[in-house]
Design an enzyme around this catalytic site. Structure first.
Site, PDB file in Angstrom:
ATOM      1  CD  GLU A 189      12.732  -5.557  -5.525  1.00 46.17           C
ATOM      2  OE1 GLU A 189      13.465  -4.929  -4.736  1.00 46.17           O
ATOM      3  OE2 GLU A 189      13.128  -6.015  -6.600  1.00 46.17           O
ATOM      4  CG  LEU A 190      11.717  -9.060   0.786  1.00 46.54           C
ATOM      5  CD1 LEU A 190      12.277 -10.328   1.379  1.00 46.54           C
ATOM      6  CD2 LEU A 190      10.216  -9.183   0.567  1.00 46.54           C
ATOM      7  CD1 TRP A 238      -0.127  -1.673   3.034  1.00 42.41           C
ATOM      8  CD2 TRP A 238       0.814   0.357   3.264  1.00 42.41           C
ATOM      9  NE1 TRP A 238       0.743  -1.733   4.096  1.00 42.41           N
ATOM     10  CE2 TRP A 238       1.332  -0.491   4.275  1.00 42.41           C
ATOM     11  CE3 TRP A 238       1.263   1.681   3.227  1.00 42.41           C
ATOM     12  CZ2 TRP A 238       2.270  -0.063   5.213  1.00 42.41           C
ATOM     13  CZ3 TRP A 238       2.198   2.101   4.162  1.00 42.41           C
ATOM     14  CH2 TRP A 238       2.680   1.230   5.138  1.00 42.41           C
ATOM     15  CB  CYS A 296      11.132  -0.007   0.754  1.00 46.36           C
ATOM     16  SG  CYS A 296      11.358   0.582  -0.926  1.00 46.36           S
ATOM     17  N   GLY A 350       7.013  -6.353  -0.146  1.00 46.81           N
ATOM     18  CA  GLY A 350       6.389  -6.289   1.175  1.00 46.81           C
ATOM     19  C   GLY A 350       7.438  -6.489   2.248  1.00 46.81           C
ATOM     20  CG  ASP A 373      -2.368  -3.519   0.754  1.00 46.19           C
ATOM     21  OD1 ASP A 373      -1.633  -4.363   1.293  1.00 46.19           O
ATOM     22  OD2 ASP A 373      -3.289  -2.931   1.362  1.00 46.19           O
TER      23      ASP A 373
HETATM   24  P1  NAD Z   1       3.375  -7.090   4.391  1.00 46.65           P
HETATM   25  O1  NAD Z   1       4.464  -8.061   4.172  1.00 46.65           O
HETATM   26  O2  NAD Z   1       2.564  -7.223   5.606  1.00 46.65           O
HETATM   27  O3  NAD Z   1       2.368  -7.122   3.158  1.00 46.65           O
HETATM   28  C1  NAD Z   1       2.775  -6.837   1.829  1.00 46.65           C
HETATM   29  C2  NAD Z   1       1.692  -7.319   0.885  1.00 46.65           C
HETATM   30  O4  NAD Z   1       1.678  -8.723   0.849  1.00 46.65           O
HETATM   31  C3  NAD Z   1       0.293  -6.894   1.344  1.00 46.65           C
HETATM   32  O5  NAD Z   1      -0.409  -6.385   0.236  1.00 46.65           O
HETATM   33  C4  NAD Z   1      -0.319  -8.182   1.853  1.00 46.65           C
HETATM   34  O6  NAD Z   1      -1.719  -8.200   1.671  1.00 46.65           O
HETATM   35  C5  NAD Z   1       0.348  -9.215   0.995  1.00 46.65           C
HETATM   36  N1  NAD Z   1       0.441 -10.559   1.571  1.00 46.65           N
HETATM   37  C6  NAD Z   1       0.411 -10.929   2.872  1.00 46.65           C
HETATM   38  N2  NAD Z   1       0.539 -12.271   2.991  1.00 46.65           N
HETATM   39  C7  NAD Z   1       0.684 -12.757   1.743  1.00 46.65           C
HETATM   40  C8  NAD Z   1       0.869 -14.060   1.204  1.00 46.65           C
HETATM   41  N3  NAD Z   1       0.948 -15.145   1.968  1.00 46.65           N
HETATM   42  N4  NAD Z   1       0.970 -14.197  -0.132  1.00 46.65           N
HETATM   43  C9  NAD Z   1       0.909 -13.122  -0.944  1.00 46.65           C
HETATM   44  N5  NAD Z   1       0.725 -11.859  -0.482  1.00 46.65           N
HETATM   45  C10 NAD Z   1       0.614 -11.676   0.834  1.00 46.65           C
HETATM   46  O7  NAD Z   1       4.041  -5.656   4.286  1.00 46.65           O
HETATM   47  P2  NAD Z   1       3.366  -4.249   4.532  1.00 46.65           P
HETATM   48  O8  NAD Z   1       3.570  -3.890   5.944  1.00 46.65           O
HETATM   49  O9  NAD Z   1       2.002  -4.209   3.972  1.00 46.65           O
HETATM   50  O10 NAD Z   1       4.318  -3.337   3.592  1.00 46.65           O
HETATM   51  C11 NAD Z   1       5.407  -2.669   4.095  1.00 46.65           C
HETATM   52  C12 NAD Z   1       6.681  -3.480   3.879  1.00 46.65           C
HETATM   53  O11 NAD Z   1       6.984  -3.513   2.498  1.00 46.65           O
HETATM   54  C13 NAD Z   1       7.893  -2.843   4.550  1.00 46.65           C
HETATM   55  O12 NAD Z   1       8.661  -3.831   5.155  1.00 46.65           O
HETATM   56  C14 NAD Z   1       8.645  -2.219   3.382  1.00 46.65           C
HETATM   57  O13 NAD Z   1      10.013  -2.037   3.602  1.00 46.65           O
HETATM   58  C15 NAD Z   1       8.355  -3.196   2.300  1.00 46.65           C
HETATM   59  N6  NAD Z   1       8.554  -2.578   0.982  1.00 46.65           N
HETATM   60  C16 NAD Z   1       9.673  -2.904   0.285  1.00 46.65           C
HETATM   61  C17 NAD Z   1       9.936  -2.294  -0.944  1.00 46.65           C
HETATM   62  C18 NAD Z   1      11.183  -2.621  -1.729  1.00 46.65           C
HETATM   63  O14 NAD Z   1      11.290  -2.187  -2.873  1.00 46.65           O
HETATM   64  N7  NAD Z   1      12.149  -3.330  -1.169  1.00 46.65           N
HETATM   65  C19 NAD Z   1       9.030  -1.364  -1.464  1.00 46.65           C
HETATM   66  C20 NAD Z   1       7.891  -1.058  -0.722  1.00 46.65           C
HETATM   67  C21 NAD Z   1       7.662  -1.689   0.497  1.00 46.65           C
END
Ligand code: NAD
Length: 533
Positions: free
Chosen positions: A270-271, A173, A304, A248, A199
């Site tokens: 991408e975490l 999101w 991120c 995520g 999301d």
């Molecule tokens: P999150 O891991 O909780 O969720 C990310 C997405 O994955 C959500 O849309 C969620 O609905 C989905 N999801 C959850 N479980 C899943 C599954 N089993 N299978 C498939 N999808 C699933 O993360 P968040 O808190 O929503 O997002 C923030 C995180 O994302 C932070 O850690 C941030 O650093 C990271 N992020 C990384 C980058 C990058 O480029 N490295 C970019 C943006 C955000």
């Protein structure tokens, strides 16, 4: 395209002046982009700016995901058959449409994510950068390449880049436009179909981007959007795809990666990050302060590559903080859909509780709050002040765990070696920043930092904004890269076509094997001497 109709609160009804509702008919038509049955269960999204309901959207079922995947599979065949130039032209038209419709996009990004307009505009820049880059460069990335063959002159080898098929994308999101669509663009131009699960907090921006792609000429069903929770619908999209791109948190990324490994899918993950900025003793402090404010608080720190650890050379720490703290205090928080606020809201109650918990825990264990540290419900339900912590120690949660909010911790070091050790003291390795007047010193320090991108004299945007160069994580910050050649070739599979002419590669008839071995050994020596790789 009809612009979203926004109802503004009455002037004078309080400090919150954000528009609070979208035209339901416009939302209904936009949602027709999603694969969801007409009798779908509904989900009401809310805007973090006010906490008010925003849009009533349909939820896709696992059967809808199957429909999306099989539709994509059928559409992909003719899509891949088009010349790459035709696919690339669609990206360039999409670029122009994003600029032409930026007002609607900015409104939606702000309403869905709660961020300030300037931070929403960064998403427009990024989307245009990526669309332009792959629109112009895709042909060269994807062109067949001649390779040296096994027998010089007789083995003609060409490496082709074939699409994987269907790319499944799950996006978070925090960057509804940028994360919602930019990873799809190189996948599409490489000849794949994409099934995207944005999301649930931010579906409309992704749907509007999908509509703009259709208007740019993308054939029906080549990009399919499904809406629903990550653990069910997101997981189903990834399970049915040929290659996956997940963005995520690291804990979710580990689960997604384990499942993809079991299925032997190629993946890019991408975490998270706990990114460090080092300000050396010779840095231009005015520039470093401006860069630090942007890098720590862009999108209220829900970025991120945002900086959460500020490592200051002891000799300039006091002077830096004397400028940094007032600059942070001068940031204007606000919910308006205009450019007059510097910082928006956090995205949700969940994000607010993580941020509040990290600050409370640090305070309780002895850290000092140099500025900020307060929830601001007077501005909106999830607003939180930009916060600077000092005296943070390893026993505090904020020391190692990603906050993903407007909170930065200050550390002091005696020199470069200590700064590098501290920057690397993290399970993450996404982004880093180094500030110094000596660019040779900056490049040397960058080379010793374990991070996928390192910015010298900038916080994050120099590396991230350079769409021709890869970005992604070392260590627990991810697998694979977006942008540049990695960002498109990961959506392809190499196929080597080798044509053998003239004599075969076996032992020629009548030649004793010993003689054959001696001849080939001589040939190998010649090739080594000629440095033929
Ligand atoms: P999150 O891991 O909780 O969720 C990310 C997405 O994955 C959500 O849309 C969620 O609905 C989905 N999801 C959850 N479980 C899943 C599954 N089993 N299978 C498939 N999808 C699933 O993360 P968040 O808190 O929503 O997002 C923030 C995180 O994302 C932070 O850690 C941030 O650093 C990271 N992020 C990384 C980058 C990058 O480029 N490295 C970019 C943006 C955000």
């Amino acid at each position: 395209m009809t612009a979203p109709t926004l109802e503004s609160n009455e002037p004078g009804s309080g400090p919150i002046t954000a528009p609070t509702a979208l035209d339901p008919e416009w939302v209904r038509r936009l949602c027709l982009q999603a694969v969801a049955s007409p009798r779908a269960q509904r989900h009401l999204t809310q805007t973090p700016l006010t906490g008010n309901p925003l849009a009533d959207i349909p939820l896709s079922t696992p059967e809808d995901v199957d429909i999306a995947l099989s539709g994509a599979r059928m559409a992909q065949r003719s899509w891949a058959y088009l010349p790459v130039e035709s696919r690339a032209a669609i990206l360039l038209r999409f670029h122009d449409l994003v600029l032409a419709h930026q007002r609607e996009l900015l409104d939606l990004i702000q309403l869905e994510s709660g961020k300030a307009r300037l931070h929403a505009f960064e998403e427009v820049i990024d989307t245009c950068n990526v669309a332009r880059h792959y629109g112009i460069r895709a042909r060269s990335y994807l062109r067949p390449r001649r390779r040296p063959g096994a027998v010089p002159g007789l083995t003609k080898v060409v490496e082709h880049r074939r699409p994987k098929g269907i790319v499944g994308i799950v996006s978070p999101w925090n960057y509804p436009l940028s994360m919602g669509i930019t990873d799809a663009l190189p996948a599409l131009v490489a000849g794949n179909a994409v099934v995207l699960r944005p999301d649930l907090q931010t579906p409309l921006t992704a749907l509007l981007a999908a509509e703009l792609l259709q208007r740019a000429g993308l054939p029906q069903r080549v990009l399919q959007v499904v809406l629903g929770p990550g653990s069910t619908i997101g997981a189903a999209v990834l399970a049915g795809a040929d290659a996956i791109c997940f963005t995520g948190s690291t804990p979710t990324g580990r689960r997604v990666g384990a499942a993809a490994g079991e299925r032997l899918q190629s993946m890019s993950l991408e975490l998270g990050g706990k990114n460090a900025m080092y300000v050396a003793d010779d840095a231009d402090l005015d520039r470093a302060v401006e860069g630090a404010v942007r890098a720590c608080f862009s999108s209220a720190g829900q970025l991120c590559v945002a900086i959460e650890r500020l490592i200051l050379h002891r000799d300039i720490a006091q002077a830096f903080l004397a400028r940094f703290i007032p600059a942070v205090q001068a940031l204007r928080l606000g919910p308006n859909l205009t450019y007059d606020a510097d910082l928006g809201s956090l995205v949700s109650g969940d994000q607010l509780s993580i941020v509040s918990r990290h600050v409370q825990d640090a305070r309780a264990r002895g850290a000092q709050v140099l500025t900020g540290g307060r929830h601001r419900p007077d501005l909106g339900p999830y607003f939180y002040e930009p916060t600077v912590l000092d005296g943070v120690t390893a026993d505090m949660e904020v020391y190692r765990t990603e906050t993903f909010g407007p909170v930065v911790s200050v550390y002091r070091v005696g020199g470069d070696a200590e700064a590098i050790r501290m920057a690397n003291d993290s399970e993450y390795g996404l982004n880093a920043s180094v500030w110094t007047a000596d660019l040779t010193r900056g490049r040397r320090i960058a080379g010793l930092i374990q991070a996928g991108t390192v910015n010298v004299n900038e916080g994050y945007a120099a590396a991230y904004g350079s769409s021709a160069a890869p970005m992604g994580g070392y260590k627990a910050s991810g697998v694979g890269r977006r942008h540049g050649d990695d960002g498109i070739l990961k959506y392809t599979q190499a196929q080597t076509v080798a044509v053998q002419r003239g004599m075969g590669l076996g032992v020629p008839p009548g030649l004793p094997p010993q003689r054959y071995a001696a001849l080939v050994s001589g040939g190998l020596k010649v090739m080594r001497a000629m440095r033929r790789g």
